[in-house]
Design an enzyme around this catalytic site. Structure first.
Site, PDB file in Angstrom:
ATOM      1  N   HIS A 131       0.691  -0.802  -0.009  1.00 45.34           N
ATOM      2  CA  HIS A 131      -0.209  -0.131  -0.087  1.00 45.34           C
ATOM      3  C   HIS A 131       0.936   1.366   0.036  1.00 45.34           C
ATOM      4  CE1 HIS A 131      -0.161  -0.396   5.032  1.00 45.34           C
ATOM      5  NE2 HIS A 131       0.432   1.254   4.328  1.00 45.34           N
ATOM      6  N   ASP A 161       0.131  -7.810   1.640  1.00 41.09           N
ATOM      7  CA  ASP A 161       0.724  -6.743   2.027  1.00 41.09           C
ATOM      8  C   ASP A 161       2.241  -6.523   1.562  1.00 41.09           C
ATOM      9  OD1 ASP A 161       0.485  -3.740   1.700  1.00 41.09           O
ATOM     10  OD2 ASP A 161      -0.057  -3.476   3.677  1.00 41.09           O
ATOM     11  N   GLY A 234       3.174   6.967   8.007  1.00 44.91           N
ATOM     12  CA  GLY A 234       4.457   6.934   7.793  1.00 44.91           C
ATOM     13  C   GLY A 234       6.060   5.724   8.028  1.00 44.91           C
ATOM     14  N   ASN A 235       4.958   4.478   9.180  1.00 40.56           N
ATOM     15  CA  ASN A 235       5.839   3.811   9.758  1.00 40.56           C
ATOM     16  C   ASN A 235       5.905   2.575   8.641  1.00 40.56           C
ATOM     17  OD1 ASN A 235       5.832   4.796  12.152  1.00 40.56           O
ATOM     18  ND2 ASN A 235       7.662   3.659  12.548  1.00 40.56           N
ATOM     19  N   SER A 236       4.859   2.889   7.774  1.00 31.01           N
ATOM     20  CA  SER A 236       4.324   1.409   7.133  1.00 31.01           C
ATOM     21  C   SER A 236       5.145   1.069   6.139  1.00 31.01           C
ATOM     22  CB  SER A 236       3.485   2.213   6.211  1.00 31.01           C
ATOM     23  OG  SER A 236       2.253   1.490   6.373  1.00 31.01           O
ATOM     24  N   GLY A 292     -11.229 -23.212  -5.128  1.00 33.35           N
ATOM     25  CA  GLY A 292     -12.409 -22.846  -5.366  1.00 33.35           C
ATOM     26  C   GLY A 292     -13.991 -23.003  -5.152  1.00 33.35           C
ATOM     27  N   VAL A 293     -13.989 -22.506  -4.185  1.00 24.68           N
ATOM     28  CA  VAL A 293     -14.840 -23.077  -2.847  1.00 24.68           C
ATOM     29  C   VAL A 293     -14.983 -21.603  -2.188  1.00 24.68           C
ATOM     30  CG1 VAL A 293     -14.706 -25.075  -2.747  1.00 24.68           C
ATOM     31  CG2 VAL A 293     -13.359 -23.818  -0.835  1.00 24.68           C
TER      32      VAL A 293
END
Length: 392
Positions: A131, A161, A234-236, A292-293
């Site tokens: 992100h 992420d 900002g720590n991300s 596919g469930v």
């Protein structure tokens, strides 16, 4: 009478002497210096100097000195169109208290956001959050020595992420040492390093509050380290390190109702981040298994309505994709999936993790319960579709 006069003269003389001494001390203290007093002063100064440079008890300076040079600041720019698309993706759609650090600006102007990253190899590979760099037109990385250079995206994985960047420059800072998640425990002291609010590199400390946090609705694949070390916008993408300066996690999100730290932060453990990074470097993306469930966790009420015994553990297949891998194997809506390749599926998270770990094209065995009877099905694992972007 004579005694009184003598006492008066004595007290006046003492008063004058004290006044004179005060004036000398205030205006000419060097007049009072003697070899003994100089020796005493020098001793005090020597004792003070000898303590300089020693770490305070409990200091984490060595860990910070070892790890901080590898933490970088990331600056991105986005076009108005892309900023608008990102604004349409509400990071709080699951729970308004979960604040991601997207840093979006009004869509009518080009937006700039900032985050952090961690240099993990001498080749210039940098780990950060998806992100942080999502939809960016350009990415600049500020190194610890002040240099600012362009970075390119090697690949990213929205479902964990995690993103991998690469910089090409000479004399990179020493890459951080990767830690061992198996060696960390709840209660261990940890340090969070990043660039909160753009103020510059900052270190905060706390403890590991919990391990293996999931079911938070933040990512598709969740296995978070929870910490009370202050993590802010900002720590991300920044580093969560142990007291030896080893990287144990990538800071990702906070639990907050005001956008700031409230003592509940989450980091992606380094073993998961490393696994995703290696896959991205090798192929540019992450490939996961899929059958596919549409699974659903069992609870006492649901089990009772389905007539299941209380000791039955598994997940309900509330939906099976027509023509998908599970459908072709014979699975149908209403089946209870008990295990995959012998691994019990007690909940949806366990099922998702197990299936995603199997390479597409491989065959796996599904054990299901249908109308009170156990069935063994063979399924050929498919490839998990890429997540769709949310647009306006």
């Amino acid at each position: 009478m004579n005694m009184n006069r003598l006492w008066l003269v004595f007290t006046q003389a003492v008063t004058v002497l004290l006044a004179a001494l005060f004036i000398v001390v205030a205006l000419k203290p060097e007049w009072l210096n003697t070899s003994s007093s100089k020796s005493l002063v020098n001793t005090i100064l020597i004792n003070q100097v000898s303590q300089d440079g020693q770490l305070s008890p409990g200091s984490y300076h060595d860990a910070v000195k070892r790890s901080m040079p590898a933490v970088v600041n990331i600056f991105t720019s986005k076009s108005p169109a892309k900023s608008s698309a990102r604004a349409g993706k509400n990071p709080n759609s699951v729970d308004p208290l979960f604040k991601f650090f997207f840093g979006d600006q009004p869509p009518e102007e080009p937006s700039a956001s900032l985050g952090s990253g961690v240099l993990v190899s001498a080749d210039g590979y940098i780990l950060t959050n998806h992100h942080v760099i999502s939809d960016a037109n350009s990415i600049d990385v500020a190194l610890s020595d002040g240099r600012k250079i362009k970075a390119r995206v090697i690949g990213s994985d929205p479902e964990t992420d995690i993103a991998v960047l690469k910089v090409e420059t000479k004399q990179l800072p020493t890459a951080i040492t990767l830690g061992n998640v198996d060696s960390i425990h709840v209660g261990d002291v940890v340090l969070a390093i990043g660039n909160p609010f753009g103020v510059g590199q900052t270190v905060t400390s706390g403890i590991i509050s919990a391990l293996g946090r999931n079911h938070l609705g933040i990512n598709t694949f969740e296995n978070f380290i929870q910490t009370d070390a202050a993590i802010n916008p900002g720590n991300s993408g920044g580093a969560l390190v142990d007291t030896r300066g080893n990287l144990i996690g990538i800071n990702t999100a906070i639990f907050s109702n005001n956008g700031g730290s409230m003592g509940i932060g989450f980091a992606i453990p380094i073993d998961l981040a490393k696994q995703v990074m290696n896959s991205i470097i090798a192929s540019g993306s992450v490939t996961r298994g899929w059958i596919g469930v549409e699974p659903q966790n069992l609870n006492p009420e649901l089990s009772d309505s389905l007539g299941l015994a209380a000791n039955i553990k598994g997940v309900l297949l509330s939906g099976v994709l027509n023509g998908g891998p599970a459908f072709r194997s014979g699975a149908r809506p209403g089946d209870i999936l008990i295990s995959v390749d012998g691994t019990p599926t007690h909940d949806v998270r366990g099922l998702l993790d197990k299936v995603s770990s199997i390479n597409p094209g491989n065959e796996a065995e599904l054990k299901i319960l249908r109308k009170g009877k156990e069935l063994d099905l063979k399924v050929q694992i498919g490839q998990r579709p890429k997540p769709k972007k949310l647009l306006n």
